[in-house]
Write a protein that holds these residues in place. Structure first.
Motif, PDB file in Angstrom:
ATOM      1  N   ASP A 104       0.823  -1.204   0.000  1.00  0.00           N
ATOM      2  CA  ASP A 104       0.000   0.000   0.000  1.00  0.00           C
ATOM      3  C   ASP A 104       0.860   1.258   0.000  1.00  0.00           C
ATOM      4  OD1 ASP A 104      -2.307  -1.485  -0.028  1.00  0.00           O
ATOM      5  OD2 ASP A 104      -2.681  -1.332   2.125  1.00  0.00           O
ATOM      6  N   GLN A 105       1.970   1.233   0.727  1.00  0.00           N
ATOM      7  CA  GLN A 105       2.864   2.392   0.777  1.00  0.00           C
ATOM      8  C   GLN A 105       3.467   2.691  -0.591  1.00  0.00           C
ATOM      9  OE1 GLN A 105       5.700   1.312   3.793  1.00  0.00           O
ATOM     10  NE2 GLN A 105       4.188   1.376   5.446  1.00  0.00           N
ATOM     11  N   ARG A 106       3.607   1.657  -1.409  1.00  0.00           N
ATOM     12  CA  ARG A 106       4.259   1.810  -2.719  1.00  0.00           C
ATOM     13  C   ARG A 106       3.295   1.636  -3.887  1.00  0.00           C
ATOM     14  NH1 ARG A 106       7.332   0.608   1.165  1.00  0.00           N
ATOM     15  NH2 ARG A 106       9.563   1.096   1.226  1.00  0.00           N
ATOM     16  N   SER A 107       2.002   1.583  -3.602  1.00  0.00           N
ATOM     17  CA  SER A 107       0.964   1.445  -4.638  1.00  0.00           C
ATOM     18  C   SER A 107       1.198   0.229  -5.513  1.00  0.00           C
ATOM     19  CB  SER A 107       0.891   2.714  -5.501  1.00  0.00           C
ATOM     20  OG  SER A 107       0.566   3.832  -4.704  1.00  0.00           O
ATOM     21  N   LEU A 108       1.581  -0.885  -4.896  1.00  0.00           N
ATOM     22  CA  LEU A 108       1.792  -2.135  -5.615  1.00  0.00           C
ATOM     23  C   LEU A 108       0.501  -2.933  -5.686  1.00  0.00           C
ATOM     24  CD1 LEU A 108       5.108  -3.599  -4.128  1.00  0.00           C
ATOM     25  CD2 LEU A 108       4.790  -2.665  -6.409  1.00  0.00           C
ATOM     26  N   LEU A 109       0.211  -3.484  -6.845  1.00  0.00           N
ATOM     27  CA  LEU A 109      -0.847  -4.475  -6.968  1.00  0.00           C
ATOM     28  C   LEU A 109      -0.233  -5.839  -6.642  1.00  0.00           C
ATOM     29  CD1 LEU A 109      -3.484  -4.782  -9.759  1.00  0.00           C
ATOM     30  CD2 LEU A 109      -2.143  -6.773  -9.146  1.00  0.00           C
ATOM     31  N   LEU A 110      -0.860  -6.607  -5.765  1.00  0.00           N
ATOM     32  CA  LEU A 110      -0.332  -7.909  -5.361  1.00  0.00           C
ATOM     33  C   LEU A 110      -1.074  -9.038  -6.060  1.00  0.00           C
ATOM     34  CD1 LEU A 110       0.025  -7.497  -1.474  1.00  0.00           C
ATOM     35  CD2 LEU A 110       1.779  -7.192  -3.228  1.00  0.00           C
ATOM     36  N   TYR A 111      -0.338 -10.046  -6.491  1.00  0.00           N
ATOM     37  CA  TYR A 111      -0.976 -11.240  -7.028  1.00  0.00           C
ATOM     38  C   TYR A 111      -0.185 -12.470  -6.613  1.00  0.00           C
ATOM     39  CZ  TYR A 111       2.458 -11.881 -10.865  1.00  0.00           C
ATOM     40  OH  TYR A 111       3.590 -12.114 -11.615  1.00  0.00           O
ATOM     41  N   THR A 112      -0.844 -13.624  -6.683  1.00  0.00           N
ATOM     42  CA  THR A 112      -0.172 -14.867  -6.324  1.00  0.00           C
ATOM     43  C   THR A 112      -0.833 -16.038  -7.023  1.00  0.00           C
ATOM     44  OG1 THR A 112       0.736 -16.134  -4.472  1.00  0.00           O
ATOM     45  CG2 THR A 112      -1.557 -15.438  -4.270  1.00  0.00           C
ATOM     46  N   ARG A 113      -0.107 -17.122  -7.099  1.00  0.00           N
ATOM     47  CA  ARG A 113      -0.611 -18.385  -7.650  1.00  0.00           C
ATOM     48  C   ARG A 113      -0.647 -19.375  -6.490  1.00  0.00           C
ATOM     49  NH1 ARG A 113      -2.771 -22.793  -9.360  1.00  0.00           N
ATOM     50  NH2 ARG A 113      -1.857 -23.961 -11.100  1.00  0.00           N
ATOM     51  N   PRO A 114      -1.803 -19.532  -5.832  1.00  0.00           N
ATOM     52  CA  PRO A 114      -1.867 -20.486  -4.719  1.00  0.00           C
ATOM     53  C   PRO A 114      -1.467 -21.885  -5.158  1.00  0.00           C
ATOM     54  CG  PRO A 114      -3.793 -19.061  -4.725  1.00  0.00           C
ATOM     55  CD  PRO A 114      -3.066 -18.809  -6.013  1.00  0.00           C
ATOM     56  N   ALA A 115      -0.756 -22.581  -4.292  1.00  0.00           N
ATOM     57  CA  ALA A 115      -0.261 -23.914  -4.630  1.00  0.00           C
ATOM     58  C   ALA A 115      -1.381 -24.933  -4.741  1.00  0.00           C
ATOM     59  CB  ALA A 115       0.758 -24.368  -3.591  1.00  0.00           C
ATOM     60  N   GLU A 116      -2.470 -24.689  -4.032  1.00  0.00           N
ATOM     61  CA  GLU A 116      -3.613 -25.608  -4.061  1.00  0.00           C
ATOM     62  C   GLU A 116      -4.906 -24.803  -4.123  1.00  0.00           C
ATOM     63  OE1 GLU A 116      -3.420 -27.968  -0.553  1.00  0.00           O
ATOM     64  OE2 GLU A 116      -1.389 -28.714  -0.950  1.00  0.00           O
ATOM     65  N   GLU A 117      -5.926 -25.393  -4.733  1.00  0.00           N
ATOM     66  CA  GLU A 117      -7.211 -24.703  -4.847  1.00  0.00           C
ATOM     67  C   GLU A 117      -7.796 -24.370  -3.479  1.00  0.00           C
ATOM     68  OE1 GLU A 117     -11.529 -25.375  -7.082  1.00  0.00           O
ATOM     69  OE2 GLU A 117      -9.742 -26.470  -7.764  1.00  0.00           O
ATOM     70  N   SER A 118      -7.508 -25.219  -2.491  1.00  0.00           N
ATOM     71  CA  SER A 118      -8.049 -25.003  -1.146  1.00  0.00           C
ATOM     72  C   SER A 118      -7.491 -23.748  -0.484  1.00  0.00           C
ATOM     73  CB  SER A 118      -7.752 -26.217  -0.261  1.00  0.00           C
ATOM     74  OG  SER A 118      -6.354 -26.410  -0.121  1.00  0.00           O
ATOM     75  N   LEU A 119      -6.399 -23.189  -1.026  1.00  0.00           N
ATOM     76  CA  LEU A 119      -5.766 -22.018  -0.419  1.00  0.00           C
ATOM     77  C   LEU A 119      -6.363 -20.698  -0.904  1.00  0.00           C
ATOM     78  CD1 LEU A 119      -1.999 -23.096  -0.483  1.00  0.00           C
ATOM     79  CD2 LEU A 119      -3.503 -22.935   1.514  1.00  0.00           C
ATOM     80  N   PHE A 120      -7.219 -20.724  -1.914  1.00  0.00           N
ATOM     81  CA  PHE A 120      -7.792 -19.476  -2.408  1.00  0.00           C
ATOM     82  C   PHE A 120      -8.564 -18.719  -1.325  1.00  0.00           C
ATOM     83  CE2 PHE A 120      -6.541 -21.121  -6.457  1.00  0.00           C
ATOM     84  CZ  PHE A 120      -6.405 -20.011  -7.283  1.00  0.00           C
ATOM     85  N   PRO A 121      -9.391 -19.378  -0.517  1.00  0.00           N
ATOM     86  CA  PRO A 121     -10.078 -18.635   0.559  1.00  0.00           C
ATOM     87  C   PRO A 121      -9.102 -18.017   1.556  1.00  0.00           C
ATOM     88  CG  PRO A 121     -11.167 -20.731   0.151  1.00  0.00           C
ATOM     89  CD  PRO A 121      -9.886 -20.769  -0.612  1.00  0.00           C
ATOM     90  N   TRP A 122      -7.992 -18.711   1.819  1.00  0.00           N
ATOM     91  CA  TRP A 122      -7.001 -18.163   2.762  1.00  0.00           C
ATOM     92  C   TRP A 122      -6.429 -16.862   2.215  1.00  0.00           C
ATOM     93  CZ3 TRP A 122      -1.948 -16.623   3.126  1.00  0.00           C
ATOM     94  CH2 TRP A 122      -1.404 -16.524   4.417  1.00  0.00           C
ATOM     95  N   TYR A 123      -6.049 -16.843   0.935  1.00  0.00           N
ATOM     96  CA  TYR A 123      -5.499 -15.623   0.353  1.00  0.00           C
ATOM     97  C   TYR A 123      -6.565 -14.532   0.234  1.00  0.00           C
ATOM     98  CZ  TYR A 123      -0.939 -17.607  -0.665  1.00  0.00           C
ATOM     99  OH  TYR A 123       0.321 -18.145  -0.531  1.00  0.00           O
ATOM    100  N   ALA A 124      -7.802 -14.920  -0.029  1.00  0.00           N
ATOM    101  CA  ALA A 124      -8.881 -13.930  -0.085  1.00  0.00           C
ATOM    102  C   ALA A 124      -9.054 -13.252   1.259  1.00  0.00           C
ATOM    103  CB  ALA A 124     -10.181 -14.603  -0.512  1.00  0.00           C
TER     104      ALA A 124
END
Length: 267
Positions: A104-124
């Protein structure tokens, strides 16, 4: 108990090597390939418990989100890992909070490729990465190979070929460092970055099968036939972005179109 969250340093490399190999099971030379391009002091984050690294994450710099009239710096969150004996304490979530504040301090957009489908809610939840991109996989069977030249290319040439194909469509301009790591990962898996005709592709062998995570070509079938001929295989699988349904492959935090081509992921 003392808890400290901070950027990693060069002196942390041996401990980070050990944690990476322990959690992900990668060979030391594979880890070193990554560290050579993204050293701890440039991209690593750590949570220390009593001066011992318990959780790590990497925020890979250098790529840009390009749209028709703007560009924004992005950070690729990668290799989030907690030592097995320290799990269940919320350390990864605490580290994600620090990375979000940094972004947020650097106006970066963050993205990731979760290793497992079950991890999407965790990252959300933990990274506020509730936007999801999907993929679909298409199977091809070998027939007559067209007269298309398939030749390996270096990272910067692949970057240029990829940009020429994507044009003004919303996409990531992938950094040279990321593409160099990607090239080595693909080579380790029996593949590479290739020019194919006027287009380009990335491919590897998975369990002896040809897998193509990215392809840009005027004639998709002809390109896949040429690749199967080059690798002397009878079948291949192509991964393509899907607009709204399919297998979730990426999540992000920030304003980006659902039609964005996020490119290659370090898998």
């Amino acid at each position: 108990m003392s808890i400290l969250i901070e950027r990693a340093g060069n002196a942390d490399q041996p401990e980070l090597h050990q944690l990476w190999e322990r959690v992900f099971g990668d060979k030391p030379e594979t880890v070193q390939t990554f560290f050579d391009r993204f050293p701890p002091e440039a991209a690593g984050w750590v949570l220390r418990e009593n001066d011992q690294i318990r959780t790590m994450a990497w925020l890979l710099p250098g790529s840009w989100l390009l749209t028709e009239d703007a560009m924004q710096a992005v950070g690729y969150v990668y290799a989030v890992a907690t030592a097995p004996e320290a799990r269940g304490r919320g350390y990864a979530a605490d580290l994600m909070q620090a990375i979000m504040e940094f972004a947020d301090q650097r106006s970066l957009l963050l993205y990731t490729r979760p290793a497992e489908e079950s991890l999407f809610p965790w990252y959300a939840n933990r990274m506020e990465a509730g936007s999801v991109g999907y993929m679909k996989e298409i199977a091809f069977t070998k027939s007559d190979a067209p007269d298309l030249q398939v030749s390996p290319v270096e990272a910067l040439e692949y970057q240029a070929l990829r940009e020429a194909q994507l044009g003004a469509a919303p996409h990531l301009l992938l950094s040279e460092a990321l593409l160099r790591v990607q090239k080595q990962y693909l080579k380790d898996a029996g593949g590479d970055l290739f020019r194919i005709g006027d287009g380009c592709c990335a491919c590897e062998l998975r369990d002896g099968q040809l897998y193509v995570p990215e392809l840009f070509a005027d004639d998709e079938n002809a390109a896949m036939q040429a690749l199967m001929g080059h690798f002397q295989v009878e079948t291949a699988t192509l991964r393509k972005p899907a607009k709204s349904a399919g297998t979730p492959v990426i999540c992000w935090r920030g304003a980006a179109s659902k039609h964005t081509n996020w490119g290659l992921f370090l898998e």
